[in-house]
Design an enzyme around this catalytic site. Structure first.
Site, PDB file in Angstrom:
ATOM      1  N   ASP A   1       2.066   0.723  -8.755  1.00 41.92           N
ATOM      2  CA  ASP A   1       2.210   0.627  -7.301  1.00 41.92           C
ATOM      3  C   ASP A   1       1.224  -0.413  -6.772  1.00 41.92           C
ATOM      4  O   ASP A   1       0.021  -0.326  -7.019  1.00 41.92           O
ATOM      5  CB  ASP A   1       1.926   1.993  -6.676  1.00 41.92           C
ATOM      6  CG  ASP A   1       2.276   2.072  -5.202  1.00 41.92           C
ATOM      7  OD1 ASP A   1       2.427   1.012  -4.564  1.00 41.92           O
ATOM      8  OD2 ASP A   1       2.400   3.199  -4.699  1.00 41.92           O
TER       9      ASP A   1
ATOM     10  N   HIS B   1       5.872   1.537  -6.006  1.00 46.44           N
ATOM     11  CA  HIS B   1       5.671   2.327  -4.792  1.00 46.44           C
ATOM     12  C   HIS B   1       6.849   3.251  -4.514  1.00 46.44           C
ATOM     13  O   HIS B   1       6.685   4.337  -3.960  1.00 46.44           O
ATOM     14  CB  HIS B   1       5.448   1.382  -3.611  1.00 46.44           C
ATOM     15  CG  HIS B   1       4.913   2.052  -2.390  1.00 46.44           C
ATOM     16  ND1 HIS B   1       3.690   2.684  -2.355  1.00 46.44           N
ATOM     17  CD2 HIS B   1       5.438   2.194  -1.139  1.00 46.44           C
ATOM     18  CE1 HIS B   1       3.477   3.185  -1.147  1.00 46.44           C
ATOM     19  NE2 HIS B   1       4.515   2.905  -0.389  1.00 46.44           N
TER      20      HIS B   1
ATOM     21  N   SER C   1       3.058   7.797   1.142  1.00 46.21           N
ATOM     22  CA  SER C   1       2.403   6.540   1.482  1.00 46.21           C
ATOM     23  C   SER C   1       1.455   6.773   2.661  1.00 46.21           C
ATOM     24  O   SER C   1       0.529   7.568   2.555  1.00 46.21           O
ATOM     25  CB  SER C   1       3.455   5.466   1.770  1.00 46.21           C
ATOM     26  OG  SER C   1       2.879   4.183   1.793  1.00 46.21           O
TER      27      SER C   1
END
Length: 701
Positions: free
Chosen positions: A641, A673, A554
């Site tokens: 996501d 995600h 991320s």
């Protein structure tokens, strides 16, 4: 006969121009953003096929690692029961089943606070299955439970399910006597809905088109969701909202928060349609959070805040007049970052950080004294969890370290005794004494000392020379990466790999200033800190660039893309999970999910030319370099996501290949995600990633 290397998918260049602040940027791959386009889906399928072909030789290793993870895990197991009302609540896992089974059993005695010791092969008197995730997931490739809440009287279950990976949940209510669901169905909600204390209502939040939680709703059980009342709406796109009842059941707290500013409101829990009572008015840069307690018969609020207190202080105010006189309970101490306060009937709990480690302290309401709970490992992580009751005699804690598997303690407040309730079993003869952990300090470009936490298997200490190292980093949102245990990691450690965490600025490990020094126009510190940690490990002789791999996910994936550009010569391979590598394009577009709320973290390049120029200088996609040898790169993403769109790593990989980099893309087509759902699927995914890392390190055999 020579077998030729498979060819990477061709990515046609279809230039589009992005123009801001007099700067025109030609982007050849922005067309990949069209998620529903058949050509885009075909390209992602081709990328997956290419990655599978390129990693086919690792399939036996992937399977071995998967079997190692599986073999070390007690597949049929039960959690430590947590007491709420007249029941002990716990979950089961069953060998061969992907998802947990949520259960409860009645208390034997109203005064009993000792959780029963459960065994998978012994029947539990009065056990009731509340929700079986495997049943609910049937027919779906993806399953995530975002809400699980039982009414105070124990008669109903509120649960929310996402079957796409886009973090939008459908709420339902189950009658626990009959096992059947009521007619209430509320689609498109955020995670974390809850019953009101009397069970008459459900409080939940919904998101706007940018996936920002922006509205709090009140649903009366048994009515049409179309008639639900709007309790609060936040129009400012920089803020997200949340709601929750105090442990005392006295108030509903509604919070509007950005990365740097918050505002909270109280609602009388016995009259949820009553007007909201503001606590402290919103002031830019002032962040606070509260909990309710009753001290000497008076309703009070304990408030953590950073107004003139960088690492926060704790004050107490009258609930009836929160803007009135306040009493300082815990004064601001630089380097002691107060993170959370939680009130119980007779005492409070404060979570904080000091010297780079998480801490828990008991707060005496009368004296204001804070008693820190002590642990004897040099590196560890600890936190209070699983404490729903208002007046317990014990505090439930979760604890672990690099070498100590996840542990559940009950701390007896009256005596200070720490009772071990359970330690995560690790099958196959795991012995923590066979592993060692240590903290080192690297020196950043500006002289700042950066902590590095390491763990390794002692059996490899006898070897001379550098060791293979797996270096992990994150460094954003004041999120701390603490030293915790991982079963999957043992497959690396047992092959001689040292695992290390670079606690770079932008995270919260060393206090609020640590965060401030790694965000906005200081963001490059995050990247150069990680490079400094890698250089330190090499300079100390602990590893070499050809034995060093890096990983981040991320915002940590942004870190991976940035360090690949800054110091490609330092790493043999980089694993970037759901990586935020096209950050400038995303942050420039307010219509994209969660963009505006991110401006407090990264800056606003749409309206501020200096921010635009600064972000353009580091965003990985736009800074891929010609004429350098990149390390091998694996980017993992998910089609659904909503936090970091799949298009970012897809574009990044295409650009990397333009300059000759060996880059692979793996896109999960039904996931979000957090990646795939289901524990076996997650183990297989991790085995794939670890096998790739071991291959890069030359340890695949």
């Amino acid at each position: 006969m020579t077998i030729s290397e498979p060819s990477a998918p061709a990515v046609p260049a279809r230039p589009t121009t992005r123009s801001h602040h007099g700067d025109d940027v030609v982007d050849p791959y922005e067309w990949l953003r069209a998620k529903e386009d058949e050509q885009v889906l075909a390209h992602l399928a081709a990328e997956n096929a290419y990655t599978q072909e390129r990693t086919a030789h690792l399939e036996p290793l992937q399977e071995r690692i998967y079997q190692e993870i599986k073999g070390r895990t007690l597949e049929t197991d039960l959690s430590v029961p947590s007491r709420r009302g007249s029941w002990w609540y716990y979950s089961r896992t069953v060998e061969g089943s992907q998802y947990g089974i949520h259960c409860r059993a009645p208390l034997a005695d109203a005064d009993d606070w000792t959780p029963p010791v459960l065994s998978p092969d012994v029947a539990i008197p009065g056990e009731q299955v509340l929700l079986d995730g495997n049943v609910e997931a049937a027919g779906h490739e993806f399953f995530s439970l975002g809400t699980f809440d039982v009414s105070t009287d124990g008669t109903r279950l509120l649960y929310g399910v996402d079957t796409q990976g886009d973090e939008r949940y459908t709420l339902r209510i189950r009658d626990l006597a009959s096992g059947g669901d009521l007619g209430d169905v509320i689609p498109e909600t955020s995670a974390g809905a809850m019953f009101s204390p009397d069970g008459r209502f459900v409080v939940y939040t919904t998101v706007d088109d940018a996936w920002r939680p922006d509205t709090v709703w009140l649903h009366e059980v048994g009515t049409d969701a179309a008639t639900d009342a709007k309790l609060f709406h936040e129009p400012d796109e920089r803020y997200w909202v949340g709601a929750g009842f105090t442990r005392s059941d006295r108030y509903l707290v509604i919070a509007a928060e950005s990365s740097i500013t918050s505002e909270e409101f109280l609602v009388d829990a016995t009259d949820l349609r009553s007007p909201l009572q503001p606590v402290w008015p919103r002031r830019e840069g002032v962040d606070y959070s509260l909990t309710h307690a009753v001290v000497d018969g008076e309703d009070v609020l304990y408030i953590l805040h950073n107004d003139g207190a960088l690492d926060f202080e704790l004050v107490r105010v009258a609930a009836s007049d929160p803007e009135g006189p306040h009493e300082v309970v815990l004064a601001h101490v630089p380097g002691r970052r107060l993170e959370d306060v939680s009130a119980f009937r007779d005492w409070g709990v404060v979570s904080y950080r000091r010297e780079g480690l998480s801490r828990v302290g008991l707060l005496d309401y009368g004296s204001g004294a804070l008693t820190e709970l002590a642990f004897d490992e040099p590196l560890y992580t600890v936190g209070a969890s699983g404490n729903p009751e208002w007046a317990p005699p014990v505090l439930r804690l979760g604890y672990g370290s690099f070498v100590t598997p996840g542990t559940v303690y009950d701390y007896v407040v009256e005596t200070g005794e720490l009772l071990l309730r359970r330690r995560q079993p690790v099958l196959g003869g795991y012995d923590p004494e066979e592993y060692a952990q240590e903290r080192l300090w690297a020196t950043a470009e500006d002289g700042t000392r950066i902590p590095i936490s390491l763990v390794w298997k002692r059996a490899f200490d006898a070897g001379d020379g550098p060791r293979p190292v797996h270096l992990y980093g994150y460094g954003s949102y004041e999120h701390s990466i603490d030293p915790g245990f991982s079963v999957a990691r043992l497959s690396m450690l047992d092959r001689g790999v040292v695992f290390a965490i670079a606690h770079v600025r932008g995270g919260g490990e060393m206090g609020r200033q640590w965060y401030e020094d790694g965000k906005l126009l200081h963001k490059r510190n995050t990247f150069t800190d990680f490079v400094a940690c890698a250089r330190h490990l090499v300079a100390e002789g602990r590893t070499t660039p050809d034995l060093l791999v890096a990983e981040g996910g991320s915002a940590g994936g942004l870190l991976m893309g940035a360090v690949a550009n800054l110091a490609p010569e330092l790493f043999a391979g980089i694993l970037a999970d759901v990586p935020f590598v096209d950050a400038l394009t995303t942050i420039l577009d307010p219509s994209l999910p969660l963009t505006v709320v991110e401006w407090d973290e990264w800056g606003d390049p749409l309206h501020d030319p200096s921010v635009y120029e600064y972000m353009k200088s580091y965003t990985p996609y736009e800074n891929v370099r010609e004429g350098v040898a990149y390390p091998r790169i694996l980017a993992v993403t998910s089609l659904n996501d909503t936090r970091v769109l799949y298009v970012e790593p897809a574009k990044w990989v295409a650009r990397l290949r333009e300059v000759g980099a060996d880059a692979l893309l793996k896109c999960e087509m039904v996931a979000g995600h957090g990646g795939v759902s289901g524990r076996y699927n997650a183990w297989k995914q991790r085995a794939f990633e670890l096998a790739w890392l071991l291959d890069v390190l030359g340890l695949a055999d």
